[in-house]
Scaffold this active site. Structure first.
Site, PDB file in Angstrom:
ATOM      1  CG  HIS A 198      -1.962   1.056   1.214  1.00  0.00           C
ATOM      2  ND1 HIS A 198      -3.177   0.953   1.861  1.00  0.00           N
ATOM      3  CD2 HIS A 198      -1.962   2.289   0.645  1.00  0.00           C
ATOM      4  CE1 HIS A 198      -3.876   2.059   1.687  1.00  0.00           C
ATOM      5  NE2 HIS A 198      -3.146   2.892   0.959  1.00  0.00           N
TER       6      HIS A 198
ATOM      7  CG  HIS B  15      -1.120   6.151  -2.753  1.00  0.00           C
ATOM      8  ND1 HIS B  15      -2.246   5.978  -3.523  1.00  0.00           N
ATOM      9  CD2 HIS B  15      -1.442   5.707  -1.511  1.00  0.00           C
ATOM     10  CE1 HIS B  15      -3.216   5.472  -2.770  1.00  0.00           C
ATOM     11  NE2 HIS B  15      -2.752   5.288  -1.540  1.00  0.00           N
TER      12      HIS B  15
ATOM     13  CG  HIS C  18      -7.547   3.414  -0.866  1.00  0.00           C
ATOM     14  ND1 HIS C  18      -6.802   2.827  -1.855  1.00  0.00           N
ATOM     15  CD2 HIS C  18      -6.675   4.187  -0.150  1.00  0.00           C
ATOM     16  CE1 HIS C  18      -5.547   3.227  -1.751  1.00  0.00           C
ATOM     17  NE2 HIS C  18      -5.437   4.051  -0.724  1.00  0.00           N
TER      18      HIS C  18
ATOM     19  CD  GLU D 284      -7.742   6.691   4.023  1.00  0.00           C
ATOM     20  OE1 GLU D 284      -8.196   6.619   2.860  1.00  0.00           O
ATOM     21  OE2 GLU D 284      -6.679   7.300   4.296  1.00  0.00           O
TER      22      GLU D 284
ATOM     23  CG  ASP E 235      -1.747   5.734   2.541  1.00  0.00           C
ATOM     24  OD1 ASP E 235      -1.972   5.462   1.351  1.00  0.00           O
ATOM     25  OD2 ASP E 235      -2.599   6.263   3.277  1.00  0.00           O
ATOM     26  CG  ASP E 236       0.020   8.921   0.387  1.00  0.00           C
ATOM     27  OD1 ASP E 236       0.149   8.796  -0.840  1.00  0.00           O
ATOM     28  OD2 ASP E 236      -1.038   8.638   0.993  1.00  0.00           O
TER      29      ASP E 236
HETATM   30  N1  ADE Z   1      -4.350   8.700  -2.289  1.00  0.00           N
HETATM   31  C1  ADE Z   1      -3.157   8.779  -1.709  1.00  0.00           C
HETATM   32  N2  ADE Z   1      -3.256   8.435  -0.422  1.00  0.00           N
HETATM   33  C2  ADE Z   1      -4.543   8.112  -0.183  1.00  0.00           C
HETATM   34  C3  ADE Z   1      -5.261   7.679   0.945  1.00  0.00           C
HETATM   35  N3  ADE Z   1      -4.693   7.498   2.133  1.00  0.00           N
HETATM   36  N4  ADE Z   1      -6.582   7.467   0.815  1.00  0.00           N
HETATM   37  C4  ADE Z   1      -7.178   7.664  -0.350  1.00  0.00           C
HETATM   38  N5  ADE Z   1      -6.544   8.072  -1.442  1.00  0.00           N
HETATM   39  C5  ADE Z   1      -5.222   8.298  -1.369  1.00  0.00           C
HETATM   40 ZN    ZN Z   2      -3.681   4.724   0.200  1.00  0.00          ZN
END
Ligand code: ADE
Ligand code: ZN
Length: 335
Positions: free
Chosen positions: A18, A20, A197, A200, A278-279
C-alpha cells in the site's frame, strides 16, 4: 540508539502493498523537479512545505498531495521518483513492492499516459536488476471523478500493458465503491487483479461493497471494519487481506494517536492485516518507521511483528517458490 527490538523489526524481510508512488515525493525532489520543469511551487523552501503537512483529514491531505504531483511532467520524472523510492527502502529489507499510481492526476494536466507508465516501468526493472527488489504496478482510479473518466483511463492504459491490477483511491466520503462497478468488471475481464481503498474514512458498508460489487482481493486500509462484527468475521474467514497504514491513519486523524490504532485488535480477530506506508513523504515515515513506531506505540511483540511481515508476503501477488523464499527468510530471523 537502535534497540535490539528495532534491529529485529528492521531485519525482517517485508513486502510493501500500500504505497502511492506520488506519495513518495519528498520536498527536496519536488523542488528539483519544479526547477527542471520550470513549474511554479507556492512554497519557498523545504521547511515551508513540511510545515504545510498538518492535516485534519483525508481531503486536506489530498489537496496538497495533488498540488505536489503537479511537478511530475516527463517520463524521466516518473523514473526518478520511483527510483528514489526504491533506493530509499532497499536498506529497510523491503523485498517486494506493489505500487499504486494515479494516472488521472497526470493525464488531466496533459502528461501522456505513456510517459507515466514508461518512467515507472523503467524504475521497476532497474530496482529488480540493481537492488533485487521485485515489484508490480497497480493503476488507481480517482474516486472523486466519475466512472466514465475511469473507463476512459482503463481503455487508454490497457494497450500499454505493464500493470498487474487496478485500485480505487482519493476522497472516500460519499463516493461508494458501487459507483465503479462497471470499470472494475472491465478490468477483471481484461485479466487484472482488483483492490480498493475502503473503510479508511468511509463506513464498513463501503468495505462490503468493495468485496461484493468490485470483487476486490484486498482492502486498502479497511480499519473501520471493526465497527461491524459480522464483517470482521467474514474478513477473517475469507482471509481477505487488509493493507493497514498506521502512520497515515494517525496523520489523517482516523485515530487520535498511534497508541489508539486498532491493528492489534485486527490481528487478534484473525484478520490478515499487514503494515504499509501509504504516502510516506507526507506522513513521516517509510515501511521501517511504520513497523517500528507502531510496535512501540502498541507494545507489539516480536512474534506479532513476524506475523505482520509474513502477512505482507501472504497478501502479496507473489506466488510459488518466490513467495516461499521470503516466508522462509522471515522464519529464520533470530528473535
Ligand atoms: N491517495 C493517496 N493516499 C490516499 C489515501 N490514504 N486514501 C485515499 N486516497 C489516497
Ligand atoms: Zn492509500
Amino acid at each position: 540508539m537502535t534497540s535490539a527490538f528495532d534491529a529485529f523489526a528492521a531485519a525482517l524481510p517485508k513486502a510493501e502493498l500500500h504505497l502511492h508512488i506520488e506519495g513518495t515525493l519528498e520536498p527536496e525532489l519536488m523542488f528539483e523537479l519544479a526547477r527542471r520543469n520550470s513549474a511554479k511551487l507556492r512554497f519557498s523552501s523545504v521547511e515551508a512545505i513540511k510545515a504545510a503537512y498538518d492535516f485534519d483529514g483525508l481531503q486536506s491531505f489530498l489537496d496538497i498531495y495533488y498540488e505536489g504531483a503537479g511537478v511530475l511532467r516527463a517520463e524521466r520524472d516518473f523514473h526518478d521518483l520511483a527510483w528514489a523510492y526504491f533506493t530509499r527502502v532497499a536498506p529497510m529489507n523491503l523485498k517486494h513492492a506493489e505500487i499504486f499510481f494515479d494516472p488521472q492526476t497526470h493525464t488531466s494536466r496533459s502528461v501522456p499516459y505513456e510517459a507515466v507508465i514508461s518512467g515507472l516501468t523503467q524504475a521497476c526493472r532497474r530496482a529488480e536488476k540493481e537492488l533485487g527488489i521485485t515489484s508490480k504496478l497497480i493503476l488507481c482510479f480517482l474516486r472523486h471523478l466519475d466512472e466514465d473518466a475511469a473507463l476512459k483511463t482503463l481503455a487508454e492504459a490497457l494497450p500499454f500493458g505493464g500493470i498487474a491490477g487496478v485500485g480505487l483511491d482519493s476522497s472516500e466520503k460519499d463516493r461508494p465503491p458501487s459507483l465503479f462497478k462497471k470499470v472494475f468488471a472491465k478490468a477483471r475481464a481484461a485479466g487484472l487483479r482488483c483492490v480498493a481503498h475502503a473503510g479508511e474514512e468511509g463506513p464498513p458498508a463501503y468495505i462490503v461493497e468493495a468485496l461484493d460489487l468490485l470483487k476486490v482481493e484486498r482492502v486498502d486500509h479497511g480499519v473501520r471494519c471493526l465497527e461491524d462484527p459480522e464483517l470482521v468475521k467474514r474478513l477473517a474467514a475469507e482471509r481477505t487481506a487488509l493493507t493497514v497504514c498506521p502512520l497515515s491513519n494517525h496523520k489523517l486523524r482516523v485515530f487520535d494517536s498511534l497508541a489508539d490504532h486498532n491493528l492489534r485488535d485486527l490481528l487478534a480477530a484473525g484478520v490478515l492485516a499487514s503494515v504499509h506506508s501509504d504516502d510516506p513523504a507526507y506522513f513521516g515515515g517509510y515501511v521501517d518507521a511504520n513497523y517500528r513506531d507502531t510496535a512501540r506505540a502498541l507494545g507489539l511483540t516480536k512474534a506479532e511483528l513476524r506475523t505482520l511481515a509474513r502477512n505482507s508476503f501472504l497478501s502479496s501477488w507473489l506466488s510459488g517458490p518466490e513467495k516461499d523464499r521470503h516466508l522462509a527468510a522471515i522464519d529464520v530471523i533470530a528473535s
